[in-house]
Design an enzyme around this catalytic site. Structure first.
Site, short mmCIF file in Angstrom:
data_model
loop_
_atom_site.label_atom_id
_atom_site.label_comp_id
_atom_site.label_asym_id
_atom_site.label_seq_id
_atom_site.Cartn_x
_atom_site.Cartn_y
_atom_site.Cartn_z
N SER A 1 -26.65 -1.73 41.88
CA SER A 1 -25.75 -3.38 41.82
C SER A 1 -25.61 -3.97 42.62
CB SER A 1 -25.35 -3.48 40.86
OG SER A 1 -23.76 -2.61 41.40
N ASP B 1 -31.39 5.47 36.79
CA ASP B 1 -30.31 5.61 35.98
C ASP B 1 -30.46 6.83 34.82
OD1 ASP B 1 -28.14 4.32 37.48
OD2 ASP B 1 -28.74 2.31 36.43
#
Length: 510
Positions: free
Chosen positions: A216, A273
């Site tokens: 992010s 992820d």
């Protein structure tokens, strides 16, 4: 890094260290001349794994061979991470030798071929990771082998326990200890500083450790760092919590679940992820910090990390069952993940949103306020601080009367001083090309634009969002503004936008 018995009979050579100031983040490297007598006598090739020992400590480092006169004969250098791990200084001697085989890599290979790993295997893998015995390629192999839904429930629990066992674990006596976490994927969702301020104001103990960004534009630690220091050690962290009831510090500085920060670095590079590793990462940090009760924010949306209700159902089961087996009381809140939260995307921009909410400013983003008081309210109820159904009102009151803002200021001062978030030198608005209604915001595209603009490394960089889903806009009305610290990063973001115009999609009235 591990302690090595000084009486070891491993054949080694001695070289003198010279510091060259080479930063490789967490990767441990050793540098030798190509014509070094040690390289020649041992047949060390570039990228070989080398056991390096000094002052009773040892690491395994990857060899980089130098063909210039940068090092003198008989000298070696280390990456900055290796200097820190060995605690050596310029001119010290190091013993180098071929690294012994890393036995736990056999478990990684087995996982690649689909074998289930037990707790012993996970303990071996995580122990070797923390000891620095895995090269980046080995870390990438382990992460990839565990990605998707390749970890079963027992493996997730085993990995969680192994990650806790590899680091320190804080104890807070008989106190109930609160914590919260968001699984991520939602730009601007910076509720943690607000929730911590509310919880501590209302009498809870909440020693919050947070990560830096993985994939992010900002992690909570990145955002908090624009307001106060976050690289506190355990002693300093405990002092802040005892004084103010809570803290917000970077987990990588306190040696709690240390494997997590190592794995995060590789996950960031892979832009990957893993669901099982996500669960182990989240829960191991909660267990290590001494939490007893945890609120988990699970945003669900087509461009969030959790994209569907089915995915949310599955992840909730894994989180809930793993937490229960690990002795944690957890409440999972499924939240809206269809668009960013707040206006800022990037460390300083998100910090400004946090401050505006806590200051109860007229222009504070209402969605960030609502989400924060909801999470804090449930946390107050979970720990019995507020009767069922009254937690949100108690949380909101602490915002309205200013006590939560005063608490965050006090926490910042206790952590080393309250700072003013930086501002970007270069701003560029992206305007609507048509009149109409905003029908979709792509979280992933906006996050990527913020990263191209320099976030999170450039703290002032990112995206300031002006539009929300359902809002009507006119031609040439700004949809969002890019913030960059350099012209080059601004141009980099603009080049990306040229090929991805629909980060904020407007349905024309025509």
């Amino acid at each position: 890094m591990n302690e090595m018995d000084p009486s070891t009979d491993i054949r080694s050579h001695v070289l003198k260290l010279r510091r060259l100031g080479i930063e490789t983040h967490q990767e441990t490297m050793i540098y030798m001349r190509q014509d070094c007598h040690v390289c020649r006598s041992e047949g060390f090739s570039a990228q070989a794994r080398i056991a390096v020992r000094a002052r009773g400590r040892s690491i395994v480092a990857t060899l980089g061979r130098i063909t210039s006169e940068l090092l003198a004969p008989g000298e070696a250098s280390l990456s900055e991470s290796a200097w820190r791990l060995l605690a050596v200084t310029d001119g010290d001697e190091v013993h180098v030798a071929h690294a012994p085989p890393v036995e736990s890599l056999g478990h990684v290979r087995a996982k690649i071929y689909g074998r289930q790993l037990d707790e012993t295997a996970m303990l071996g893998i995580v122990g070797d990771i923390v000891a620095g015995r895995y090269a980046d390629v080995h870390l990438a192999a382990f992460i990839t082998a565990c990605s998707g839904q390749r970890l079963g429930q027992n493996e997730v629990l085993a990995l969680t326990r192994a990650m806790v066992a590899a680091g320190r674990r804080l104890e807070w006596g008989n106190r109930l200890v609160a914590d919260k976490h968001c699984v991520g994927g939602l730009p601007g969702n910076r509720t943690t500083p607000i929730v911590v301020a509310i919880a501590a104001t209302c009498g809870l103990t909440i020693p919050k450790t947070s990560s830096r960004a993985i994939t992010s534009p900002a992690g909570t630690a990145d955002t908090m760092e624009t307001l106060a220091p976050v690289d506190l050690d355990v002693t300093a962290m405990r002092r802040v919590v005892e004084k103010e009831g809570g803290c917000i510090v970077w987990g990588g500085a306190v040696d709690l679940s240390p494997a997590d920060d190592i794995l995060i670095r590789i996950e960031r590079a892979l832009d990957l992820d893993s669901e099982g590793q996500l669960v182990a990462s989240v829960l191991s940090k909660k267990i290590a910090v001494g939490a007893t009760h945890v609120i988990l924010d699970l945003p669900v949306g087509p461009t969030a990390k959790v994209r569907s209700d089915d995915d949310a159902d599955r992840l909730s089961v894994v989180l809930g069952e793993t937490a229960l087996a690990a002795g944690l009381s957890v409440r999972i809140l499924r939240t809206d993940g269809t668009q960013p939260v707040g206006r800022g995307i990037g460390p300083a921009l998100e910090a400004r949103d946090v401050v505006s909410v806590l200051q109860n400013a007229a222009d504070a983003p209402r969605d960030l306020l609502r989400r924060s008081v909801a999470l804090a309210g449930h946390l107050l109820e979970l720990l019995g601080r507020a009767p069922g159904g009254t937690g949100i009102d108690m949380a909101e009151k602490s915002i309205l009367d200013g006590s939560a803002w005063r608490k965050l200021q006090a926490i910042c001062v206790a952590q080393g001083g309250l700072r003013e978030p930086p501002t970007a030198a270069y701003l560029h608005p992206i305007e609507a090309s048509t009149r109409g209604r905003v029908v979709e915001i792509d979280n992933r595209l906006l996050a990527r634009i913020a990263k191209f603009a320099g976030a999170p490394g450039a703290k002032a960089a990112g995206v300031l969002l002006h539009a929300a889903v359902g809002q009507r806009v006119d031609v040439n009305e700004p949809l969002y503004t890019i913030h960059a610290e350099s012209r080059g990063e601004l141009e980099y973001a603009l080049d990306y936008i040229t090929a991805h115009r629909d980060a904020v999609r407007v349905a024309s009235d025509r």
